[in-house]
Write an enzyme that holds these catalytic residues in place. Structure first.
Site, PDB file in Angstrom:
ATOM      1  N   ASN A  80     -12.096 -63.210  10.604  1.00 58.34           N
ATOM      2  CA  ASN A  80     -12.702 -64.245  11.456  1.00 58.34           C
ATOM      3  C   ASN A  80     -13.072 -63.678  12.826  1.00 58.34           C
ATOM      4  O   ASN A  80     -14.080 -64.077  13.407  1.00 58.34           O
ATOM      5  CB  ASN A  80     -11.769 -65.450  11.593  1.00 58.34           C
ATOM      6  CG  ASN A  80     -11.868 -66.360  10.383  1.00 58.34           C
ATOM      7  OD1 ASN A  80     -12.864 -67.060  10.203  1.00 58.34           O
ATOM      8  ND2 ASN A  80     -10.849 -66.322   9.533  1.00 58.34           N
ATOM      9  N   HIS A 140      -8.200 -73.117  10.393  1.00 58.53           N
ATOM     10  CA  HIS A 140      -7.151 -73.311   9.383  1.00 58.53           C
ATOM     11  C   HIS A 140      -7.823 -73.444   8.009  1.00 58.53           C
ATOM     12  O   HIS A 140      -8.822 -74.160   7.873  1.00 58.53           O
ATOM     13  CB  HIS A 140      -6.354 -74.578   9.717  1.00 58.53           C
ATOM     14  CG  HIS A 140      -5.267 -74.840   8.733  1.00 58.53           C
ATOM     15  ND1 HIS A 140      -4.067 -74.153   8.751  1.00 58.53           N
ATOM     16  CD2 HIS A 140      -5.208 -75.678   7.679  1.00 58.53           C
ATOM     17  CE1 HIS A 140      -3.318 -74.573   7.751  1.00 58.53           C
ATOM     18  NE2 HIS A 140      -3.985 -75.492   7.081  1.00 58.53           N
ATOM     19  N   ALA A 143     -16.659 -69.559   3.980  1.00 55.34           N
ATOM     20  CA  ALA A 143     -17.012 -70.760   4.765  1.00 55.34           C
ATOM     21  C   ALA A 143     -16.431 -70.655   6.181  1.00 55.34           C
ATOM     22  O   ALA A 143     -17.066 -71.054   7.161  1.00 55.34           O
ATOM     23  CB  ALA A 143     -16.493 -72.011   4.054  1.00 55.34           C
TER      24      ALA A 143
HETATM   25  C1  GRF Z   1      -7.721 -67.301   7.785  1.00 59.59           C
HETATM   26  O1  GRF Z   1      -7.698 -67.824   6.491  1.00 59.59           O
HETATM   27  C2  GRF Z   1      -7.488 -68.359   8.817  1.00 59.59           C
HETATM   28  O2  GRF Z   1      -8.008 -69.598   8.453  1.00 59.59           O
HETATM   29  C3  GRF Z   1      -5.983 -68.437   8.869  1.00 59.59           C
HETATM   30  O3  GRF Z   1      -5.548 -67.119   8.731  1.00 59.59           O
HETATM   31  C4  GRF Z   1      -6.529 -66.363   8.018  1.00 59.59           C
HETATM   32  C5  GRF Z   1      -6.899 -65.213   8.896  1.00 59.59           C
HETATM   33  O4  GRF Z   1      -7.744 -64.295   8.265  1.00 59.59           O
HETATM   34  N1  GRF Z   1      -5.554 -69.086  10.078  1.00 59.59           N
HETATM   35  P1  GRF Z   1      -8.438 -63.166   9.105  1.00 59.59           P
HETATM   36  O5  GRF Z   1      -7.349 -62.374   9.823  1.00 59.59           O
HETATM   37  O6  GRF Z   1      -9.376 -63.820  10.094  1.00 59.59           O
HETATM   38  O7  GRF Z   1      -9.182 -62.331   8.120  1.00 59.59           O
END
Ligand code: GRF
Length: 203
Positions: free
Chosen positions: A16, A111, A175
């Site tokens: 992310n 989330h 998504a």
């Molecule tokens: C994601 O699924 C986010 O929604 C959750 O933790 C995960 C983090 O993944 N809070 P990344 O480190 O961004 O790949």
């Protein structure tokens, strides 16, 4: 127009974070990442920040006497960097009420479920066990109660017959990578605000 300065907090993979880095690479995008902080030395996301030339810091909870000291260090680093909006992106520490109050309405999280369904961990396994036909993700303002707080945007993802936890997680993650930059854009453009603990649109 000045771009909104983001601080991104990570603990791991940082996909992310990468989505935000990629969004910020467009000159017209209204935000930029001023600082990435990881509480884990080994977080793979740190390399993503380095590749993009973004300053990063490791602030390990283990190196601090307690939560208050850890959160003071986070707060000081964010302020020093001139951060205006803190984006939690797979940050695996629960932030206490003082930190949350200090950054109220300037602290958001992504989330991997359609909140208020499935707060907490193992969201995809729980969604499959519950027989949900729709899953998804949520970007929300952070409040002291975990995975609560005014919802900014949500994206739905269909659950397919035979989906494993892994399949569903991968589809939701795609998504997430679209949703987080969109939600940050709305905030950066001043298009949303919180009224009575719900997000309202200004346009
Ligand atoms: C994601 O699924 C986010 O929604 C959750 O933790 C995960 C983090 O993944 N809070 P990344 O480190 O961004 O790949």
């Amino acid at each position: 127009m000045a771009r909104l300065k983001l601080g991104v907090l990570i603990s791991g993979r940082g996909s992310n974070l990468q989505a935000l880095i990629d969004a910020c690479a467009a000159p017209a995008y209204p935000a930029e990442i001023a600082l990435v902080i990881s509480n884990e030395t080994a977080a793979a996301g740190l390399a993503r920040a380095a590749r993009a030339g973004i300053p990063s810091r490791i602030i390990a909870h283990r190196d601090h006497a307690g939560r208050a000291e850890f959160e003071q260090a986070l707060d000081a680093a964010l302020r020093d960097a001139g951060v205006e909006l803190v984006c939690l992106a797979g940050f695996m520490r629960v932030l206490g009420p003082d930190f949350v109050a200090r950054w109220r309405d300037r602290l958001i999280n992504i989330h991997p479920s359609l909140l208020p369904a499935f707060p907490g961990l193992d969201t995809h396994r729980r969604a499959l066990e519950a027989g949900a036909t729709v899953a998804g993700c949520t970007v929300h303002f952070v409040r002291a109660k975990v995975d609560a707080g005014p919802i900014i945007r949500q994206a739905e993802v269909q659950v397919r017959a035979g989906d494993t936890e892994h399949d569903l997680a991968a589809r939701v993650l795609e998504a997430e990578h679209r949703l987080y930059p969109e939600a940050v854009r709305l905030i950066a453009e001043g298009r949303i605000h919180v009224v009575n603990e719900k997000v309202a649109s200004r346009d």
